[in-house]
Design a protein around this motif. Structure first.
Motif, short mmCIF file in Angstrom:
data_model
loop_
_atom_site.label_atom_id
_atom_site.label_comp_id
_atom_site.label_asym_id
_atom_site.label_seq_id
_atom_site.Cartn_x
_atom_site.Cartn_y
_atom_site.Cartn_z
N TRP A 85 1.04 -1.15 0.18
CA TRP A 85 -0.21 0.05 -0.25
C TRP A 85 0.94 1.40 0.29
O TRP A 85 0.49 2.14 -1.16
CB TRP A 85 -1.04 0.31 1.30
CG TRP A 85 -1.69 0.86 1.56
CD1 TRP A 85 -1.44 2.26 1.56
CD2 TRP A 85 -3.58 1.23 1.29
NE1 TRP A 85 -2.44 3.47 1.29
CE2 TRP A 85 -3.46 2.42 1.77
CE3 TRP A 85 -4.14 -0.01 0.72
CZ2 TRP A 85 -5.17 2.95 1.44
CZ3 TRP A 85 -5.43 0.50 2.07
CH2 TRP A 85 -5.75 2.01 1.41
N ASP A 128 3.96 2.13 -1.04
CA ASP A 128 4.64 1.69 -1.40
C ASP A 128 4.10 2.37 -3.24
O ASP A 128 4.25 2.78 -3.73
CB ASP A 128 5.70 0.19 -1.71
CG ASP A 128 6.82 0.07 -1.73
OD1 ASP A 128 7.15 0.95 -0.05
OD2 ASP A 128 7.03 -0.62 -1.54
N HIS A 129 3.21 1.87 -2.96
CA HIS A 129 2.23 2.63 -4.24
C HIS A 129 1.78 3.43 -4.48
O HIS A 129 1.58 4.74 -5.47
CB HIS A 129 0.66 1.67 -4.35
CG HIS A 129 0.22 2.28 -5.63
ND1 HIS A 129 0.25 2.06 -6.39
CD2 HIS A 129 -1.53 3.00 -5.62
CE1 HIS A 129 -1.06 2.64 -7.51
NE2 HIS A 129 -1.44 3.05 -7.10
N HIS A 189 5.24 6.32 -4.84
CA HIS A 189 4.87 5.17 -6.29
C HIS A 189 3.93 7.05 -6.98
O HIS A 189 4.94 7.31 -7.43
CB HIS A 189 5.24 4.50 -6.18
CG HIS A 189 6.05 4.17 -8.14
ND1 HIS A 189 5.32 4.27 -8.92
CD2 HIS A 189 6.88 4.30 -8.51
CE1 HIS A 189 5.65 4.22 -9.86
NE2 HIS A 189 6.89 4.40 -9.75
N GLU A 190 2.96 7.03 -7.14
CA GLU A 190 2.12 7.62 -7.92
C GLU A 190 2.08 8.95 -7.81
O GLU A 190 2.60 10.16 -8.31
CB GLU A 190 1.14 6.62 -7.13
CG GLU A 190 0.59 5.73 -8.01
CD GLU A 190 1.21 5.85 -9.53
OE1 GLU A 190 0.48 6.57 -10.06
OE2 GLU A 190 1.88 4.11 -9.74
N GLU A 203 -6.32 2.26 -5.91
CA GLU A 203 -5.74 1.40 -6.17
C GLU A 203 -4.92 0.58 -5.72
O GLU A 203 -4.36 -0.13 -5.38
CB GLU A 203 -5.18 2.49 -7.38
CG GLU A 203 -5.52 3.31 -8.29
CD GLU A 203 -4.15 4.02 -9.17
OE1 GLU A 203 -4.99 5.34 -9.87
OE2 GLU A 203 -3.35 4.59 -8.37
N ALA A 204 -4.19 1.25 -4.45
CA ALA A 204 -3.77 0.77 -3.31
C ALA A 204 -4.20 -0.48 -3.05
O ALA A 204 -3.60 -1.48 -2.64
CB ALA A 204 -3.15 1.61 -2.21
N ARG A 256 -4.29 -3.51 -5.25
CA ARG A 256 -2.93 -3.88 -5.33
C ARG A 256 -2.88 -4.91 -4.21
O ARG A 256 -2.81 -6.69 -3.78
CB ARG A 256 -1.96 -3.09 -5.27
CG ARG A 256 -1.65 -2.57 -6.74
CD ARG A 256 -0.26 -1.29 -6.36
NE ARG A 256 0.07 -0.79 -7.70
CZ ARG A 256 0.06 -1.71 -8.62
NH1 ARG A 256 1.17 -2.70 -8.43
NH2 ARG A 256 0.68 -0.85 -9.69
#
Length: 231
Positions: free
Chosen positions: A48, A50-51, A54-55, A75-76, A79
């Motif tokens: 979660w 990291d996503h 990154h975004e 999105e997280a 994932r």
């Protein structure tokens, strides 16, 4: 070092500084995937975080158009669900709104109330307007004004996010204090001329020896004592 009397308004980061973001997300993941052991929960939390990081970095670099926190969190959550094998749509949907249900640190509400008796206090968060409204209600955070980075269509440390707070406070940056548990956030505030206060929190981004923030505190009570001295 400036005297506390020179400060006219206090701006707070919210996620991680006023509420336990890692702990709240981890608890939400545990609810969605109750069979996961502690190591698996740590791995899923990292998926979660990291996503999201990154975004937000892609948005900051112009590699992705701005997306509000609701979208990035969704999105997280997907994932995490994919990694954990969560197939229940209701569980995934609830997980996607986990950032609205983060518990405050033990000193957050009282420290905020104490400072609010002496300064205008503003929240400045990556959370979208809708998410921030519900998070503040859940955590019992009472601001004079709560500001979302959504209004700048950017994420900190972009300068336009801090300028939201400066415009709202209506005072010069050198008389406006940014409070955060993240050194990177305070660097962004320094870049627009704001004073800075680092508050230690579990899982925050601690300062390096080379950092020079205006004040350092182990909690909001200590910071409030410093800022309200002789006021």
């Amino acid at each position: 070092m400036p005297h506390p009397s020179e400060i006219e308004a206090v701006v707070f980061d919210v996620l991680g500084t006023m509420v336990d973001e890692p702990g709240g997300l981890r608890a939400a993941i545990r609810d969605a995937a109750p069979a996961s052991d502690e190591d698996s929960l740590d791995e899923l939390l990292a998926v979660w975080q990291d996503h999201v990081a990154h975004e937000q970095e892609r948005i900051e670099k112009g590699e992705r158009a701005y997306a509000e926190s609701v979208t990035v969190d969704r999105e997280a959550a997907h994932r995490v669900a994919e990694r954990a094998g969560i197939t229940d749509p209701t569980a995934v949907a609830r997980l996607a709104t986990a950032s609205r249900r983060l518990s405050p640190w033990d000193d957050s509400a009282a420290g905020l109330a104490r400072l609010a008796r002496h300064f205008p206090v503003l929240g400045l968060s990556h959370a979208s307007r809708a998410a921030l409204l519900r998070l503040n209600a859940y955590a019992g955070l009472r601001w004079h004004q709560a500001l979302s980075a959504e209004d700048a269509r950017a994420y900190k440390p972009a300068p336009e996010v801090y300028r939201l707070a400066l415009d709202a406070a209506g005072c010069p940056p050198e008389r406006t204090l940014m409070v955060a548990a993240h050194a990177w956030d305070l660097h962004g505030a320094q870049a627009v001329g704001m004073r800075t206060a680092y508050v230690r929190r579990p899982g925050g981004d601690p300062p390096k020896d080379s950092d020079a923030f205006t004040w350092y505190a182990d909690g909001l009570d200590e910071l409030a004592t410093t800022l309200t001295a002789e006021r």
